[in-house]
Design a protein around this motif. Structure first.
Motif, PDB file in Angstrom:
ATOM      1  N   GLN A  13       0.821  -1.203   0.000  1.00  0.00           N
ATOM      2  CA  GLN A  13       0.000   0.000   0.000  1.00  0.00           C
ATOM      3  C   GLN A  13       0.864   1.266   0.000  1.00  0.00           C
ATOM      4  O   GLN A  13       0.581   2.250  -0.677  1.00  0.00           O
ATOM      5  CB  GLN A  13      -0.922   0.002   1.238  1.00  0.00           C
ATOM      6  CG  GLN A  13      -1.918   1.173   1.282  1.00  0.00           C
ATOM      7  CD  GLN A  13      -2.879   1.159   0.110  1.00  0.00           C
ATOM      8  OE1 GLN A  13      -3.365   0.088  -0.274  1.00  0.00           O
ATOM      9  NE2 GLN A  13      -3.121   2.340  -0.481  1.00  0.00           N
ATOM     10  N   LEU A  14       1.987   1.148   0.777  1.00  0.00           N
ATOM     11  CA  LEU A  14       2.902   2.284   0.854  1.00  0.00           C
ATOM     12  C   LEU A  14       3.552   2.567  -0.503  1.00  0.00           C
ATOM     13  O   LEU A  14       3.675   3.720  -0.944  1.00  0.00           O
ATOM     14  CB  LEU A  14       3.978   2.001   1.918  1.00  0.00           C
ATOM     15  CG  LEU A  14       5.013   3.100   2.170  1.00  0.00           C
ATOM     16  CD1 LEU A  14       4.331   4.385   2.619  1.00  0.00           C
ATOM     17  CD2 LEU A  14       6.038   2.655   3.207  1.00  0.00           C
ATOM     18  N   ILE A  15       3.941   1.459  -1.163  1.00  0.00           N
ATOM     19  CA  ILE A  15       4.544   1.606  -2.501  1.00  0.00           C
ATOM     20  C   ILE A  15       3.558   2.221  -3.473  1.00  0.00           C
ATOM     21  O   ILE A  15       3.886   3.089  -4.284  1.00  0.00           O
ATOM     22  CB  ILE A  15       5.039   0.217  -3.000  1.00  0.00           C
ATOM     23  CG1 ILE A  15       6.221  -0.248  -2.142  1.00  0.00           C
ATOM     24  CG2 ILE A  15       5.415   0.284  -4.483  1.00  0.00           C
ATOM     25  CD1 ILE A  15       6.635  -1.693  -2.416  1.00  0.00           C
ATOM     26  N   LYS A  16       2.284   1.781  -3.346  1.00  0.00           N
ATOM     27  CA  LYS A  16       1.236   2.300  -4.230  1.00  0.00           C
ATOM     28  C   LYS A  16       1.029   3.794  -3.974  1.00  0.00           C
ATOM     29  O   LYS A  16       0.881   4.591  -4.916  1.00  0.00           O
ATOM     30  CB  LYS A  16      -0.060   1.529  -3.987  1.00  0.00           C
ATOM     31  CG  LYS A  16      -1.180   1.914  -4.944  1.00  0.00           C
ATOM     32  CD  LYS A  16      -2.407   1.061  -4.685  1.00  0.00           C
ATOM     33  CE  LYS A  16      -3.541   1.463  -5.643  1.00  0.00           C
ATOM     34  NZ  LYS A  16      -4.765   0.657  -5.389  1.00  0.00           N
ATOM     35  N   ASP A  17       1.044   4.160  -2.663  1.00  0.00           N
ATOM     36  CA  ASP A  17       0.859   5.570  -2.324  1.00  0.00           C
ATOM     37  C   ASP A  17       2.026   6.412  -2.831  1.00  0.00           C
ATOM     38  O   ASP A  17       1.848   7.546  -3.337  1.00  0.00           O
ATOM     39  CB  ASP A  17       0.747   5.725  -0.805  1.00  0.00           C
ATOM     40  CG  ASP A  17      -0.566   5.141  -0.278  1.00  0.00           C
ATOM     41  OD1 ASP A  17      -1.482   4.942  -1.109  1.00  0.00           O
ATOM     42  OD2 ASP A  17      -0.656   4.934   0.941  1.00  0.00           O
ATOM     43  N   LEU A  18       3.255   5.842  -2.715  1.00  0.00           N
ATOM     44  CA  LEU A  18       4.438   6.559  -3.200  1.00  0.00           C
ATOM     45  C   LEU A  18       4.386   6.751  -4.716  1.00  0.00           C
ATOM     46  O   LEU A  18       4.747   7.798  -5.253  1.00  0.00           O
ATOM     47  CB  LEU A  18       5.716   5.808  -2.809  1.00  0.00           C
ATOM     48  CG  LEU A  18       6.102   5.875  -1.316  1.00  0.00           C
ATOM     49  CD1 LEU A  18       7.276   4.937  -1.025  1.00  0.00           C
ATOM     50  CD2 LEU A  18       6.464   7.301  -0.922  1.00  0.00           C
ATOM     51  N   GLU A  19       3.918   5.727  -5.395  1.00  0.00           N
ATOM     52  CA  GLU A  19       3.810   5.790  -6.855  1.00  0.00           C
ATOM     53  C   GLU A  19       2.796   6.871  -7.273  1.00  0.00           C
ATOM     54  O   GLU A  19       3.018   7.643  -8.200  1.00  0.00           O
ATOM     55  CB  GLU A  19       3.399   4.417  -7.392  1.00  0.00           C
ATOM     56  CG  GLU A  19       3.390   4.325  -8.910  1.00  0.00           C
ATOM     57  CD  GLU A  19       4.789   4.431  -9.506  1.00  0.00           C
ATOM     58  OE1 GLU A  19       4.899   4.930 -10.663  1.00  0.00           O
ATOM     59  OE2 GLU A  19       5.781   4.072  -8.837  1.00  0.00           O
ATOM     60  N   THR A  20       1.702   6.883  -6.530  1.00  0.00           N
ATOM     61  CA  THR A  20       0.675   7.893  -6.819  1.00  0.00           C
ATOM     62  C   THR A  20       1.214   9.295  -6.581  1.00  0.00           C
ATOM     63  O   THR A  20       1.005  10.225  -7.394  1.00  0.00           O
ATOM     64  CB  THR A  20      -0.560   7.658  -5.923  1.00  0.00           C
ATOM     65  OG1 THR A  20      -1.076   6.346  -6.175  1.00  0.00           O
ATOM     66  CG2 THR A  20      -1.636   8.692  -6.209  1.00  0.00           C
ATOM     67  N   ALA A  21       1.929   9.452  -5.467  1.00  0.00           N
ATOM     68  CA  ALA A  21       2.502  10.761  -5.135  1.00  0.00           C
ATOM     69  C   ALA A  21       3.520  11.186  -6.182  1.00  0.00           C
ATOM     70  O   ALA A  21       3.580  12.356  -6.593  1.00  0.00           O
ATOM     71  CB  ALA A  21       3.141  10.721  -3.747  1.00  0.00           C
ATOM     72  N   ARG A  22       4.334  10.197  -6.627  1.00  0.00           N
ATOM     73  CA  ARG A  22       5.346  10.519  -7.645  1.00  0.00           C
ATOM     74  C   ARG A  22       4.693  10.979  -8.947  1.00  0.00           C
ATOM     75  O   ARG A  22       5.143  11.911  -9.600  1.00  0.00           O
ATOM     76  CB  ARG A  22       6.225   9.292  -7.886  1.00  0.00           C
ATOM     77  CG  ARG A  22       7.414   9.597  -8.810  1.00  0.00           C
ATOM     78  CD  ARG A  22       8.328   8.410  -8.925  1.00  0.00           C
ATOM     79  NE  ARG A  22       7.650   7.330  -9.638  1.00  0.00           N
ATOM     80  CZ  ARG A  22       8.229   6.161  -9.923  1.00  0.00           C
ATOM     81  NH1 ARG A  22       9.480   5.934  -9.517  1.00  0.00           N
ATOM     82  NH2 ARG A  22       7.556   5.222 -10.558  1.00  0.00           N
ATOM     83  N   ASN A  23       3.615  10.297  -9.315  1.00  0.00           N
ATOM     84  CA  ASN A  23       2.892  10.668 -10.542  1.00  0.00           C
ATOM     85  C   ASN A  23       2.293  12.076 -10.425  1.00  0.00           C
ATOM     86  O   ASN A  23       2.282  12.854 -11.386  1.00  0.00           O
ATOM     87  CB  ASN A  23       1.785   9.656 -10.841  1.00  0.00           C
ATOM     88  CG  ASN A  23       2.350   8.313 -11.270  1.00  0.00           C
ATOM     89  OD1 ASN A  23       3.477   8.241 -11.783  1.00  0.00           O
ATOM     90  ND2 ASN A  23       1.591   7.234 -11.062  1.00  0.00           N
TER      91      ASN A  23
END
Length: 386
Positions: A13-23
């Protein structure tokens, strides 16, 4: 195992959130770059418009920073004769004549310190060829490259000054004309009375007068005649010139003028006028001009000399020149020769050349005088053929 699964799910979930933030950050950066590009393009276009406006302005534009020229537009190059490379970076006072340095420098320094000084005023600058050019300046303090500078708009007012001078001269001539008319009319009556009285005495006492008495009456007559000439000059100067034109030959006019004049034996007059096309002018008025110019030339050669009169065709007109070997005219008097009531002679009121110029102007012609003391004078009269 359950704990490990929970940690794995949390990490995912953290990785997904980081990916979203990066995008989101990437998208924001891209939008920011687009805005920067758009703003930069707008600034470039604005700068280009400003540069075009300044470069093609009818007035000169200059920026002075720290007492030196930082910007110089194309119009100023035309006005001053200097290129930008020659003046940018140099002290602005280098463009001023000595008489204007103190005024302009003082106002510049006060303006840069925020003190109240006139924003618009008249002064002069020195062109590359040494001419003094009258200008009107409009100055304001601006931010230029992060530092205060003086933005100056410069307008060439040479034509305005010429028109003001022409208007002032016209008003002065009108006043002189009114005075001349008044004086002329007032003098004519007593002169007529004196002339009549002399005639009466000559008739009444013709057989009783001795030689001395006759000489005195002759002297009175000569002075009355000379005074009448002055009165006529005053009246002629004050009235409008109306031309009665006809086609005449310049050569025949010069010959007729010389024939009725008394030229001293010690003065040689050489008539080199050619058989050129006839000119459409007022013969009587123009003969008066020629007679005055020849008379002036003869008087300028009290010890004898030579007067050459020539004519030639130039650019749709005829040029008649009178060149004498007389005493010449001092430089300080050359500019005042056509000024009414200005004379260097012991006799006369200084209207001869002024009237000549009015007659020539009425014909659409020009008169120009060049002279050197001790060498002689060269007078050029140009009259349109048509």
């Amino acid at each position: 195992f359950v704990h490990q699964a929970a940690v794995a799910i949390e990490n995912a979930q953290l990785i997904k959130d980081l990916e979203t933030a990066r995008n989101q950050v990437k998208e924001y950066v891209e939008q920011l770059e687009l805005k920067v590009e758009e703003r930069t393009r707008e600034l470039v276009e604005s700068e280009k418009k400003y540069s075009t406006l300044v470069e093609h302005a009818n007035d000169g534009v200059v920026i002075v920073q720290d007492g030196r020229l930082s910007f110089f537009n194309r119009r100023l190059e035309e006005m001053t004769g200097y290129s930008r490379k020659e003046v940018v970076g140099k002290p602005f006072v280098d463009m001023l004549p000595k008489s204007e340095v103190e005024l302009v420098k003082s106002r510049y320094e006060k303006r840069m310190k925020g003190k109240p000084v006139p924003a618009i005023y008249e002064t002069k600058f020195l062109s590359k060829n040494g001419d003094l050019v009258p200008i009107e300046v409009n100055a304001a303090v601006i931010d230029y490259g992060g530092k205060p500078a003086d933005l100056i708009v410069i307008r060439d007012i040479s034509e305005r000054k010429r028109m003001e001078e022409k208007l002032l001269k016209a008003e002065k001539l009108a006043a002189i004309g009114e005075l001349a008319a008044s004086v002329g009319h007032d003098l004519r009556n007593p002169l007529t009375g004196i002339s009549g009285a002399v005639y009466y005495l000559k008739m009444k006492l013709a057989t009783e007068m001795n030689k001395q008495s006759r000489d005195m009456l002759k002297l009175i007559e000569e002075n009355v005649e000379y005074s009448n000439k002055i009165v006529n000059d005053l009246l002629d100067f004050s009235k409008e010139i109306y031309l009665q034109r006809s086609r005449v030959s310049i050569k025949s006019m010069i010959e007729e003028t010389l024939a009725k004049m008394r030229i001293p034996n010690k003065v040689e007059v050489v008539d080199l006028t050619g058989r050129l096309p006839k000119v459409f002018l007022d013969a009587g008025q123009m003969k008066r001009v020629f007679e005055n110019l020849i008379k002036n030339a003869v008087e300028a050669m009290p010890n004898g000399g030579k007067l050459e009169i020539r004519s030639e065709r130039v650019n749709g007109g005829l040029k008649i020149t009178f060149h004498d070997t007389g005493v010449g005219i001092p430089p300080q008097n050359l500019q005042r020769l056509f000024t009414p009531l200005f004379t260097t002679k012991a006799k006369g009121v200084g209207l001869g050349l002024a009237i000549c110029k009015r007659i020539i102007d009425a014909h659409g012609g020009t008169i120009n005088i060049k002279s050197k003391e001790g060498i002689g004078t060269h007078v050029t009269v140009t009259i349109p053929i048509r």
